[in-house]
Design an enzyme around this catalytic site. Structure first.
Site, PDB file in Angstrom:
ATOM      1  N   GLU A 109       0.892  -1.226   0.335  1.00 20.75           N
ATOM      2  CA  GLU A 109      -0.265   0.004  -0.111  1.00 20.75           C
ATOM      3  C   GLU A 109       0.853   1.161  -0.096  1.00 20.75           C
ATOM      4  O   GLU A 109       2.185   0.957   0.324  1.00 20.75           O
ATOM      5  CB  GLU A 109      -0.810   0.145   1.441  1.00 20.75           C
ATOM      6  CG  GLU A 109      -1.550  -1.626   0.848  1.00 20.75           C
ATOM      7  CD  GLU A 109      -2.597  -0.790   2.866  1.00 20.75           C
ATOM      8  OE1 GLU A 109      -2.621   0.237   2.988  1.00 20.75           O
ATOM      9  OE2 GLU A 109      -3.079  -2.086   3.097  1.00 20.75           O
ATOM     10  N   LYS A 111       1.888   4.477   1.571  1.00 16.31           N
ATOM     11  CA  LYS A 111       2.061   5.269   3.321  1.00 16.31           C
ATOM     12  C   LYS A 111       1.682   6.290   2.673  1.00 16.31           C
ATOM     13  O   LYS A 111       2.484   7.437   2.389  1.00 16.31           O
ATOM     14  CB  LYS A 111       3.691   4.908   3.792  1.00 16.31           C
ATOM     15  CG  LYS A 111       3.522   5.354   5.029  1.00 16.31           C
ATOM     16  CD  LYS A 111       4.461   5.195   5.805  1.00 16.31           C
ATOM     17  CE  LYS A 111       4.600   5.381   7.134  1.00 16.31           C
ATOM     18  NZ  LYS A 111       4.943   6.628   8.005  1.00 16.31           N
ATOM     19  N   ASP A 113       1.190  10.665   3.542  1.00 17.85           N
ATOM     20  CA  ASP A 113       2.203  11.136   4.870  1.00 17.85           C
ATOM     21  C   ASP A 113       0.652  11.711   5.248  1.00 17.85           C
ATOM     22  O   ASP A 113       0.361  13.555   5.255  1.00 17.85           O
ATOM     23  CB  ASP A 113       2.634  12.202   3.534  1.00 17.85           C
ATOM     24  CG  ASP A 113       4.001  12.878   4.912  1.00 17.85           C
ATOM     25  OD1 ASP A 113       3.787  12.035   6.586  1.00 17.85           O
ATOM     26  OD2 ASP A 113       4.817  13.194   4.576  1.00 17.85           O
ATOM     27  N   TYR A 218      -7.577   2.078   5.740  1.00 17.96           N
ATOM     28  CA  TYR A 218      -6.509   1.391   5.217  1.00 17.96           C
ATOM     29  C   TYR A 218      -6.108  -0.493   6.304  1.00 17.96           C
ATOM     30  O   TYR A 218      -5.689  -0.965   6.417  1.00 17.96           O
ATOM     31  CB  TYR A 218      -5.275   1.693   4.799  1.00 17.96           C
ATOM     32  CG  TYR A 218      -4.477   2.482   5.817  1.00 17.96           C
ATOM     33  CD1 TYR A 218      -3.948   1.748   7.363  1.00 17.96           C
ATOM     34  CD2 TYR A 218      -4.176   4.114   5.716  1.00 17.96           C
ATOM     35  CE1 TYR A 218      -4.239   2.818   7.999  1.00 17.96           C
ATOM     36  CE2 TYR A 218      -3.985   4.638   6.751  1.00 17.96           C
ATOM     37  CZ  TYR A 218      -3.666   4.422   7.533  1.00 17.96           C
ATOM     38  OH  TYR A 218      -2.702   4.998   8.914  1.00 17.96           O
ATOM     39  N   LYS A 306      10.579   3.589   3.925  1.00 19.86           N
ATOM     40  CA  LYS A 306      10.497   4.357   3.849  1.00 19.86           C
ATOM     41  C   LYS A 306      11.023   5.476   2.830  1.00 19.86           C
ATOM     42  O   LYS A 306      12.615   5.001   2.458  1.00 19.86           O
ATOM     43  CB  LYS A 306      10.733   5.673   4.895  1.00 19.86           C
ATOM     44  CG  LYS A 306      10.349   4.874   5.935  1.00 19.86           C
ATOM     45  CD  LYS A 306       8.777   6.064   6.669  1.00 19.86           C
ATOM     46  CE  LYS A 306       9.185   7.334   6.968  1.00 19.86           C
ATOM     47  NZ  LYS A 306       9.400   7.539   8.473  1.00 19.86           N
ATOM     48  N   CYS A 400      26.711  43.560   9.216  1.00 18.15           N
ATOM     49  CA  CYS A 400      25.280  42.725   9.190  1.00 18.15           C
ATOM     50  C   CYS A 400      24.580  43.450   7.237  1.00 18.15           C
ATOM     51  O   CYS A 400      24.231  44.571   7.291  1.00 18.15           O
ATOM     52  CB  CYS A 400      24.205  43.671  10.466  1.00 18.15           C
ATOM     53  SG  CYS A 400      22.378  43.118  10.248  1.00 18.15           S
ATOM     54  N   CYS A 403      21.465  46.119   9.849  1.00 16.27           N
ATOM     55  CA  CYS A 403      21.685  47.074  10.445  1.00 16.27           C
ATOM     56  C   CYS A 403      23.046  47.780  10.012  1.00 16.27           C
ATOM     57  O   CYS A 403      23.679  48.744  10.899  1.00 16.27           O
ATOM     58  CB  CYS A 403      21.613  47.244  11.817  1.00 16.27           C
ATOM     59  SG  CYS A 403      23.271  46.006  12.830  1.00 16.27           S
ATOM     60  N   CYS A 418      25.789  39.107  13.557  1.00 14.75           N
ATOM     61  CA  CYS A 418      25.440  40.909  14.523  1.00 14.75           C
ATOM     62  C   CYS A 418      25.505  40.666  15.485  1.00 14.75           C
ATOM     63  O   CYS A 418      25.036  40.424  16.354  1.00 14.75           O
ATOM     64  CB  CYS A 418      24.327  41.452  13.405  1.00 14.75           C
ATOM     65  SG  CYS A 418      23.730  43.066  13.881  1.00 14.75           S
ATOM     66  N   CYS A 423      19.244  45.784  15.800  1.00 17.01           N
ATOM     67  CA  CYS A 423      19.503  45.290  14.689  1.00 17.01           C
ATOM     68  C   CYS A 423      18.262  45.323  14.200  1.00 17.01           C
ATOM     69  O   CYS A 423      17.053  44.751  15.087  1.00 17.01           O
ATOM     70  CB  CYS A 423      20.232  44.142  14.175  1.00 17.01           C
ATOM     71  SG  CYS A 423      19.982  43.605  13.032  1.00 17.01           S
TER      72      CYS A 423
HETATM   73  S1  IVH Z   1      -0.806   0.492   8.453  1.00 18.40           S
HETATM   74  C1  IVH Z   1      -1.663  -1.961  12.159  1.00 18.40           C
HETATM   75  N1  IVH Z   1      -1.108   1.246   5.783  1.00 18.40           N
HETATM   76  O1  IVH Z   1       1.662   5.648   9.038  1.00 18.40           O
HETATM   77  C2  IVH Z   1      -1.573  -1.025  11.304  1.00 18.40           C
HETATM   78  N2  IVH Z   1      -0.550   2.955   8.015  1.00 18.40           N
HETATM   79  O2  IVH Z   1       4.282   4.951  10.161  1.00 18.40           O
HETATM   80  C3  IVH Z   1      -1.068   0.124  11.184  1.00 18.40           C
HETATM   81  N3  IVH Z   1       0.041   5.494   7.501  1.00 18.40           N
HETATM   82  O3  IVH Z   1       0.192   5.354  11.645  1.00 18.40           O
HETATM   83  C4  IVH Z   1      -0.948   0.898  10.152  1.00 18.40           C
HETATM   84  N4  IVH Z   1      -0.548   4.988   5.386  1.00 18.40           N
HETATM   85  O4  IVH Z   1      -0.228   7.110  10.473  1.00 18.40           O
HETATM   86  C5  IVH Z   1      -0.835   1.648   7.602  1.00 18.40           C
HETATM   87  N5  IVH Z   1      -1.666   2.480   4.346  1.00 18.40           N
HETATM   88  C6  IVH Z   1      -1.177   2.744   5.208  1.00 18.40           C
HETATM   89  C7  IVH Z   1      -0.528   3.398   5.874  1.00 18.40           C
HETATM   90  C8  IVH Z   1      -0.668   4.068   6.682  1.00 18.40           C
HETATM   91  C9  IVH Z   1       0.081   5.862   6.154  1.00 18.40           C
HETATM   92  C10 IVH Z   1       0.859   6.097   8.488  1.00 18.40           C
HETATM   93  C11 IVH Z   1      -0.696   5.344   9.975  1.00 18.40           C
HETATM   94  C12 IVH Z   1       0.996   5.092  10.744  1.00 18.40           C
HETATM   95  C13 IVH Z   1       2.360   5.470  10.309  1.00 18.40           C
HETATM   96  C14 IVH Z   1       3.471   4.686  10.749  1.00 18.40           C
END
Ligand code: IVH
Length: 664
Positions: A109, A111, A113, A218, A306, A400, A403, A418, A423
């Site tokens: 999946e 991840k 943000d 998810y 990551k 600076c 000033c 500075c 200033c």
């Molecule tokens: S699974 C036990 N799936 O990433 C299941 N997390 O670093 C735990 N996150 O706290 C989470 N996309 O906020 C899962 N497809 C995804 C995700 C995801 C983003 C975030 C989530 C979690 C953090 C972990």
């Protein structure tokens, strides 16, 4: 048709239309039709408030503001994920899984943000939305969650269920929001995640409603309750219930499938409408997940790959030096604007002169820029092979930029300063810092506005901020500012008077006192008048406060100017006391020192430390006679042995959680 039946009918139409528009991307109602139904519903609910339903789409516009969020305990803790950073570590993860599971399948999946959310439905109706918090205790943000269009208020089945996912802000909404905030002089959000998190934690859900948030689901915490045997099935089950589930999830048969997915999305992540910071890899079979179990606080059946920090190349057009509030001079690279992970970068830090010399970075060079997460973008290196001879060597300034006072550089230090306390550049930066989010948090008083008000002679010192009456007429006339923005700013300024002491301490800009140290000081001294009297010895006896900070604090409170400023702020009714965030005190914790050792399984060490500190206790890294108790998790180290030897209290994790549970 009776009123109730009509309300039911309209809600059905509107909820369906909402799903078609926001989740399926396939609308069947026109905007006008949608608005007409909505108006009728608002009218009917106004006339018959007793008939207003919990899943009414009218709650999408937000409800009355509240004064604080209620706490919520997660029956199943909301876990975080372990991380892997390269191909080899993904292979190692697969090998660890294989020791327990034969031929494991995985779900890959994106991840996202954002911030995780738990959504609870009863008989298919959304009854609660809660943040993750520390994984065990989160905050009830139901009113805010209801404003997010991709979260169904009603599922397709009248089922009791908890589902989890991520709230996020799309790159487009983030850019629009920041463009808007720039116009009104409000502080800009650093990235979509901060924007999402700031928006969802608004006490006034009408603000959240305006922020265009999204949600992808998810995770199903209790799949076996629904007779679901695999995670992939759980995803499609939640999708069929009406939840917004990513179409990019993929079932793969082996580690090669994982690596292909990672490669594809590493190359295509820019094309997504939202930011991702990695790939999540989950074992598909629920039984296998259970067999694999958990480590300290993360499942062994899942991990997060990551992405490395993003690097791009662009041209360095110029190097300009800026002065910070402490007087520190920073050379900054002015760049040909370049897109990195969703945002456009036109400036990056070069840290100091030595860094420019060591890396031989010249004006006109093609340079590599790195941006990682929240960190300020930096110039990593220059590409010497791209030079054509026209590049110019940077010469550090000697006075600076604001000033023009001669800069100083102490022996052995990399930075120039500075030295002029008056200033203008430094004063402006001090004011910006005072109003900033982690300090007094005065929304609406951002960099540009402060600079303008300073240059127009309205605000020169901190107390001038509170004299908004003298500059409000000028503000109203500013482009992008209107009466409404000024009204909002007035409220923000007024509210800031009630901040807890640590915000003021941080905002005052005592050297090397960051927001964490400010909190420590506030918690220990409770009132600024007590802190004012503190000696260096006393301050250094506080864990985490070293002799340099102690000296800086004492020096700050010896300065007549600073003392005068504090008296002026007192006269303006600015709170000078520590306001504890925990509602309850805990005698077992307060004023006592704890040491943590071993891996805790329900909570991280950082969270445990934070809870201890919030309850007025201290944490230390070594065991001594002063230690009140050592909190032990699995496989404790030598600290445990030392505690036994010294006869210090030993609390097992469960015992600790039990002692704090009523205080959370
Ligand atoms: S699974 C036990 N799936 O990433 C299941 N997390 O670093 C735990 N996150 O706290 C989470 N996309 O906020 C899962 N497809 C995804 C995700 C995801 C983003 C975030 C989530 C979690 C953090 C972990």
């Amino acid at each position: 048709m009776d009123v109730k039946a009509r309300i039911d009918e309209i809600i059905k139409i509107l909820n369906q239309a909402n799903k078609e528009y926001y989740i399926d991307d396939n609308p069947s109602l026109t905007d006008q039709e949608y608005d007409r139904y909505m108006q009728e519903l608002i009218m009917l609910e106004g006339a018959y408030p007793e008939l207003k339903r919990q899943d009414s789409p009218t709650s999408r516009v937000g409800s009355d503001a509240i004064s604080k969020f209620d706490k919520v305990t997660h029956e199943i803790p909301m876990l975080s994920l372990g991380n892997v950073f390269n191909e080899q570590e993904i292979i190692n993860f697969d090998e660890r899984v294989r020791k327990e599971v034969k031929n494991p399948e995985y779900v890959c999946e994106l991840k996202i943000d954002g911030l995780s959310i738990s959504l609870k439905y009863e008989k298919g109706i959304l009854v609660r939305g809660a943040t993750r918090g520390d994984g065990i205790t989160g905050e009830d943000i139901t009113n805010n969650v209801k404003t997010i269009k991709t979260i169904p208020l009603k599922l397709n089945e009248p089922i009791d269920i908890e589902i989890r996912g991520e709230i996020y802000m799309s790159k487009k909404s983030f850019n629009e929001l920041n463009a808007e905030r720039e116009k009104t002089g409000e502080q800009l959000f650093q990235n979509p995640r901060n924007a999402a998190s700031g928006s969802v934690r608004q006490l006034d859900s009408k603000i959240t409603a305006k922020r265009k948030l999204d949600c992808l689901i998810y995770h199903l915490p209790n799949p076996l309750d629904y007779n679901i045997k695999t995670h992939f099935e759980a995803l499609s089950f939640m999708k069929n219930l009406g939840a917004n589930v990513s179409p990019n999830n993929k079932l793969v048969k082996d580690v090669k499938g994982i690596l292909d997915y990672v490669k594809y999305w590493t190359e295509h992540r820019q094309d997504l409408p939202y930011e991702i910071d990695g790939i999540v890899i989950k074992v598909n079979s629920i039984i296998s997940q259970q067999n694999l179990g958990f480590t300290a606080r993360t499942p062994k059946w899942a991990t997060a790959y990551k992405f490395p920090a993003t690097e791009v190349t662009t041209r360095l057009i110029d190097i300009i030096c800026t002065v910070g509030r402490t007087g520190k001079i920073t050379p900054n690279a002015i760049l040909e604007p370049v897109k990195v992970a969703g945002s456009t970068i036109a400036k990056a830090t070069l840290h100091n002169e030595d860094n420019v010399i060591d890396k031989d970075i010249r004006i006109g060079d093609t340079v590599v820029i790195r941006k990682a997460g929240d960190v300020i973008p930096e110039v990593v290196r220059s590409l010497k092979e791209k030079r054509d001879g026209s590049e110019k060597i940077f010469e550090m300034i000697t006075t600076c930029p604001i000033c023009h006072t001669h800069l100083i550089r102490k022996d052995g230090e990399a930075d120039y300063f500075c030295p002029n306390n008056s200033c203008d550049g430094r004063k402006i930066e001090n004011l910006i810092h005072y109003a900033s989010r982690d300090a007094m948090n005065i929304d609406g008083l951002g960099e540009n506005i402060i600079e303008y008000l300073y240059n127009e002679n309205f605000i020169h010192r901190i107390p001038d901020i509170y004299n908004i009456a003298s500059y409000q007429n000028e503000l109203i006339l500013l482009e992008g500012f209107g009466e409404k923005s000024v009204e909002k700013l007035k409220i923000a300024i007024e509210n800031s008077k009630h901040n807890s002491l640590e915000r003021l301490l941080f905002g005052l800009g005592i050297r090397q006192v960051g927001n964490k140290t400010a909190k420590l000081l506030a918690r220990n001294y409770k009132h600024i008048d007590k802190l004012k009297e503190a000696t260096e010895e006393e301050l250094s006896s506080i864990p985490d406060i070293g002799p340099i900070i102690a000296k800086n604090v004492v020096t700050f409170f010896r300065d007549e100017e600073n003392l005068k400023l504090i008296e002026e702020l007192k006269a303006l009714n600015i709170n000078m006391e520590y306001i504890t965030t925990s509602k309850v005190t805990n005698e077992e914790i307060e004023n006592k020192t704890f040491v943590l050792t071993g891996s805790l399984s329900n909570i991280t060490r950082e969270e445990a430390s934070r809870i201890i500190e919030d309850l007025g206790g201290k944490t230390s890294s070594s065991v001594s006679k002063k230690t009140y108790a050592v909190i032990v998790g699995e496989n404790p180290g030598s600290k445990y042995d030392k505690a036994l030897k010294l006869g210090v209290n030993i609390w097992h994790e469960e015992e600790f959680l039990d002692k704090i549970k009523d205080s959370l």
